[in-house]
Design a protein around this motif. Structure first.
Motif, mmCIF file in Angstrom:
data_model
loop_
_atom_site.group_PDB
_atom_site.id
_atom_site.type_symbol
_atom_site.label_atom_id
_atom_site.label_comp_id
_atom_site.label_asym_id
_atom_site.label_seq_id
_atom_site.Cartn_x
_atom_site.Cartn_y
_atom_site.Cartn_z
ATOM 1 N N GLU A 194 0.831 -1.206 0.000
ATOM 2 C CA GLU A 194 0.000 0.000 0.000
ATOM 3 C C GLU A 194 0.874 1.269 0.000
ATOM 4 N N LEU A 195 1.961 1.244 0.784
ATOM 5 C CA LEU A 195 2.870 2.387 0.866
ATOM 6 C C LEU A 195 3.790 2.502 -0.351
ATOM 7 N N GLY A 196 3.832 1.444 -1.170
ATOM 8 C CA GLY A 196 4.686 1.466 -2.356
ATOM 9 C C GLY A 196 6.135 1.120 -2.079
ATOM 10 N N VAL A 197 6.413 0.556 -0.893
ATOM 11 C CA VAL A 197 7.786 0.170 -0.549
ATOM 12 C C VAL A 197 8.203 -1.041 -1.379
ATOM 13 N N ILE A 198 7.268 -1.985 -1.565
ATOM 14 C CA ILE A 198 7.534 -3.129 -2.441
ATOM 15 C C ILE A 198 6.525 -3.112 -3.582
ATOM 16 N N LYS A 199 6.981 -3.523 -4.750
ATOM 17 C CA LYS A 199 6.108 -3.542 -5.934
ATOM 18 C C LYS A 199 5.521 -4.946 -6.155
ATOM 19 N N LYS A 200 6.406 -5.960 -6.095
ATOM 20 C CA LYS A 200 5.975 -7.341 -6.311
ATOM 21 C C LYS A 200 6.401 -8.179 -5.118
ATOM 22 N N LEU A 201 5.527 -9.061 -4.676
ATOM 23 C CA LEU A 201 5.827 -9.878 -3.510
ATOM 24 C C LEU A 201 6.764 -11.037 -3.849
ATOM 25 N N GLY A 202 6.606 -11.650 -5.001
ATOM 26 C CA GLY A 202 7.435 -12.793 -5.371
ATOM 27 C C GLY A 202 7.150 -13.975 -4.466
ATOM 28 N N GLU A 203 8.209 -14.575 -3.902
ATOM 29 C CA GLU A 203 8.063 -15.742 -3.020
ATOM 30 C C GLU A 203 7.726 -15.348 -1.577
ATOM 31 N N GLY A 204 7.850 -14.070 -1.287
ATOM 32 C CA GLY A 204 7.559 -13.609 0.068
ATOM 33 C C GLY A 204 8.356 -12.364 0.405
ATOM 34 N N LEU A 205 8.190 -11.887 1.615
ATOM 35 C CA LEU A 205 8.869 -10.677 2.076
ATOM 36 C C LEU A 205 10.025 -11.049 2.991
ATOM 37 N N LYS A 206 11.199 -10.469 2.735
ATOM 38 C CA LYS A 206 12.359 -10.713 3.587
ATOM 39 C C LYS A 206 12.842 -9.374 4.133
ATOM 40 N N ILE A 207 13.096 -9.336 5.432
ATOM 41 C CA ILE A 207 13.576 -8.124 6.092
ATOM 42 C C ILE A 207 15.071 -8.284 6.359
ATOM 43 N N LEU A 208 15.853 -7.316 5.872
ATOM 44 C CA LEU A 208 17.300 -7.333 6.081
ATOM 45 C C LEU A 208 17.692 -6.263 7.094
ATOM 46 N N GLY A 209 18.874 -6.431 7.704
ATOM 47 C CA GLY A 209 19.266 -5.590 8.828
ATOM 48 C C GLY A 209 20.057 -4.341 8.508
ATOM 49 N N SER A 210 20.080 -3.895 7.263
ATOM 50 C CA SER A 210 20.852 -2.702 6.912
ATOM 51 C C SER A 210 20.146 -1.445 7.431
ATOM 52 N N GLY A 211 20.882 -0.553 8.043
ATOM 53 C CA GLY A 211 20.302 0.672 8.586
ATOM 54 C C GLY A 211 20.067 0.563 10.078
ATOM 55 N N GLU A 212 19.729 1.692 10.693
ATOM 56 C CA GLU A 212 19.518 1.729 12.140
ATOM 57 C C GLU A 212 18.024 1.726 12.475
ATOM 58 N N LEU A 213 17.701 1.136 13.611
ATOM 59 C CA LEU A 213 16.317 1.116 14.086
ATOM 60 C C LEU A 213 16.296 1.693 15.493
ATOM 61 N N THR A 214 15.587 2.813 15.659
ATOM 62 C CA THR A 214 15.610 3.506 16.953
ATOM 63 C C THR A 214 14.278 3.429 17.687
ATOM 64 N N ARG A 215 13.247 2.868 17.049
ATOM 65 C CA ARG A 215 11.932 2.826 17.698
ATOM 66 C C ARG A 215 11.373 1.409 17.713
ATOM 67 N N LYS A 216 10.347 1.224 18.504
ATOM 68 C CA LYS A 216 9.720 -0.088 18.674
ATOM 69 C C LYS A 216 8.738 -0.326 17.520
ATOM 70 N N ILE A 217 8.967 -1.374 16.750
ATOM 71 C CA ILE A 217 8.044 -1.690 15.643
ATOM 72 C C ILE A 217 7.664 -3.166 15.650
ATOM 73 N N THR A 218 6.528 -3.452 15.027
ATOM 74 C CA THR A 218 6.082 -4.829 14.846
ATOM 75 C C THR A 218 6.129 -5.132 13.353
ATOM 76 N N VAL A 219 6.819 -6.207 12.995
ATOM 77 C CA VAL A 219 6.973 -6.552 11.581
ATOM 78 C C VAL A 219 6.529 -7.985 11.346
ATOM 79 N N GLU A 220 5.697 -8.168 10.319
ATOM 80 C CA GLU A 220 5.306 -9.516 9.885
ATOM 81 C C GLU A 220 5.922 -9.755 8.521
ATOM 82 N N ALA A 221 6.734 -10.811 8.406
ATOM 83 C CA ALA A 221 7.374 -11.123 7.128
ATOM 84 C C ALA A 221 7.613 -12.620 7.031
ATOM 85 N N HIS A 222 7.947 -13.083 5.829
ATOM 86 C CA HIS A 222 8.196 -14.511 5.614
ATOM 87 C C HIS A 222 9.581 -14.923 6.113
#
Length: 148
Positions: free
Chosen positions: A97-125
């Motif tokens: 919906e946000l346009g971050v990904i265009k095609k899902l393919g086999e699923g969503l993978k979250i990689l650790g590049s970059g810093e995370l400073t806040r509390k978030i909930t992520v659902e991914a394959h």
């Protein structure tokens, strides 16, 4: 000066050679094909890359590597990208919906590049180890969905 006044310099353009238009043209009769030989006849066509019988370049070069027919293409998102987005809960539908990904393919993978400073909930394959560590250190949760 405007676009309708533009024209190429003198001598830049040249009319194409009109062949097979009679003896007076200088290119009649055989129409620049010469006499006899495989190129002269009607219906002659040549395969792309044909080099007159010499071993063609694409066959002289060695083959390298292979294509893995079982390779899976994942939609990849880095933590640094999630950090910049508004909201604290992310799943496949939200990212599409946000346009971050265009095609899902086999699923969503979250990689650790970059810093995370806040509390978030992520659902991914799938999650990389560094992504899981950073999400948990920030006090967030990472939920694995489906079979990756």
């Amino acid at each position: 000066m405007n676009l309708s006044n533009l024209k190429p310099p003198v001598g830049q353009t040249k009319s194409r050679k009109r062949i097979g238009r009679g003896m007076g043209s200088g290119h009649g009769k055989t129409a620049t094909r010469g006499s006899k030989g495989q190129h002269a006849g009607t219906g002659f066509s040549q395969k792309r890359g044909f080099e007159g019988g010499q071993m063609p370049l694409h066959r002289r070069l060695p083959k390298r590597g292979f294509t893995n027919i079982f390779k899976k293409q994942f939609a990849i998102v880095n933590l640094g990208r999630l950090e910049k987005l508004e909201g604290d809960s992310f799943n496949v539908d939200r990212l599409l919906e946000l346009g971050v990904i265009k095609k899902l393919g086999e699923g969503l993978k979250i990689l650790g590049s970059g810093e995370l400073t806040r509390k978030i909930t992520v659902e991914a394959h799938l999650f990389s180890k560094s992504a899981l560590d950073k999400i948990q250190k920030a006090g967030g949760t990472a939920q694995v969905i489906g079979a990756g």
